[in-house]
Design an enzyme around this catalytic site. Structure first.
Site, short mmCIF file in Angstrom:
data_model
loop_
_atom_site.label_atom_id
_atom_site.label_comp_id
_atom_site.label_asym_id
_atom_site.label_seq_id
_atom_site.Cartn_x
_atom_site.Cartn_y
_atom_site.Cartn_z
N THR A 178 0.82 -1.21 0.00
CA THR A 178 0.00 0.00 0.00
C THR A 178 0.86 1.27 0.00
OG1 THR A 178 -1.78 -1.13 1.13
CG2 THR A 178 -1.64 1.22 1.52
N ARG A 206 -13.13 -8.70 -1.12
CA ARG A 206 -12.45 -8.46 0.17
C ARG A 206 -12.00 -7.00 0.27
NH1 ARG A 206 -7.19 -6.39 1.68
NH2 ARG A 206 -6.82 -7.05 3.80
N THR A 229 -0.20 0.97 6.69
CA THR A 229 0.02 -0.13 5.75
C THR A 229 0.28 -1.39 6.56
OG1 THR A 229 1.41 -1.06 4.03
CG2 THR A 229 2.49 0.47 5.54
N GLY A 230 -0.30 -2.49 6.11
CA GLY A 230 -0.11 -3.74 6.84
C GLY A 230 -1.30 -4.65 6.65
N GLY A 232 -4.56 -5.62 6.74
CA GLY A 232 -5.72 -4.75 6.88
C GLY A 232 -6.76 -5.17 7.91
#
Ligand code: ASP
Length: 315
Positions: A178, A206, A229-230, A232
């Site tokens: 992201t 999703r 970011t990571g 989600g």
């Protein structure tokens, strides 16, 4: 004129120096620097935080190295479903889109929604018709196709995984791709934007944290602007971005302390790998992550600037 600053990210995860060639590293750092400079120049010229985060995010969306816009990863059925959001800390207005394809710059659509619609979050076909109405640029499937991304999908499908990073399968590294930006302008207004292609091999439909205000993106002039970011799902469950704002507002914590608490004490214990970038309304910047690395950069009006990938100095 007050202090101003911009920070950006291009994803976090297990980004290992041993798995990156010098050439690749150079390309990433160049793209990060370009995005930082694009946003910073707008702030320097007296532009708004909203315009700065938009331009920095567009720059990253147009670069195929990152999982957003042009470089978006494939869903399980070989499509692209992109998400983006933006929030203005001055007005507390926000715009977001999810599950869109072929729109060249999802963050521009999020901004159009913020400015020209009474609604906040649009999905799929409805979001794309709004983009057509507003005259946003569309691109062909070829523009978004990359052989590299396609091979990532095939690898993910072979191991039957939904992955935040293609490279986890190829070489043991994991990366969340992201992109996002946060800024504080000369007038003390903050803004945040986030844009993503999501996870490789994700089931159609999703949605992660990136288009969710309060989870992946939040901005409020009373406190700060945050872009995450990571993984989600875990960022949504932690209401990660809003959690930083709440700690600053209700507990008088500094930006860095609040971010550290969310990244290390809230996200990590539930397996929420990743990171976030933040700026407060005094233009203090913090870049934090609990993963091996995070593509990141910042530039402050006091002359400080950095673009980094691995775990090194903290700003
Ligand atoms: N947060 C994004 C998502 O879950 C992924 C990422 O940061 O790369 O969709």
């Amino acid at each position: 004129m007050g202090a101003f600053a911009i920070a950006i990210h291009g994803g976090a995860g297990t980004i290992l120096q041993s798995l990156m060639t010098a050439e690749q590293e150079k390309a990433y750092l160049k793209a990060l620097q370009e995005a930082v400079d694009t946003g910073y120049d707008i702030l320097k010229a007296g532009g708004s935080a909203v315009d700065a985060v938009t331009a920095a995010t567009v720059s990253l969306e147009n670069c195929e190295l990152f999982n957003a816009g042009r470089g978006s990863v494939f869903t399980a059925n070989g499509q692209h479903e992109m998400d983006a959001s933006i929030m203005d800390g001055k007005s507390l207005e926000a715009g977001a889109v999810t599950g869109i394809s072929q729109v060249k710059n999802p963050v521009l659509l999020a901004k159009e929604i913020m400015i020209n619609s009474p609604h906040l979050l649009f999905f799929g076909e409805g979001a794309m018709s709004f983009a057509r109405e507003r005259g946003l640029e569309f691109e062909t499937e070829e523009y978004f196709y990359s052989e590299y991304r396609y091979q990532q999908l095939k690898a993910a499908q072979q191991s039957d995984e939904v992955v935040l990073d293609h490279s986890s399968i190829e070489n043991g590294a994991k990366k969340f791709g992201t992109v996002g930006a946060v800024a504080c302008d000369q007038y003390g207004n903050v803004a945040a934007a986030t844009s993503t292609g999501g996870m490789t091999n994700k089931p159609p439909g999703r949605v992660g944290d990136s288009p969710i205000i309060g989870a992946g993106t939040y901005a409020n002039n009373q406190t700060c602007a945050i872009s995450c970011t990571g993984h989600g799902e875990l960022f949504i469950r932690s209401v990660a971005a809003f959690h930083v704002h709440a700690q600053m507002l209700y507990q008088n914590r500094s930006l860095a302390t609040a971010m550290e608490d969310v990244v290390l004490n809230k996200l990590l214990p539930i397996g929420g790998e990743g990171g976030m970038i933040g700026v407060d309304a005094q233009a203090n910047v913090s870049l934090q992550f609990n993963s091996e690395g995070m593509y990141r950069g910042m530039k402050h009006s006091d002359g400080r600037q950095t673009c980094e990938v691995y775990k090194t100095s903290e700003v």
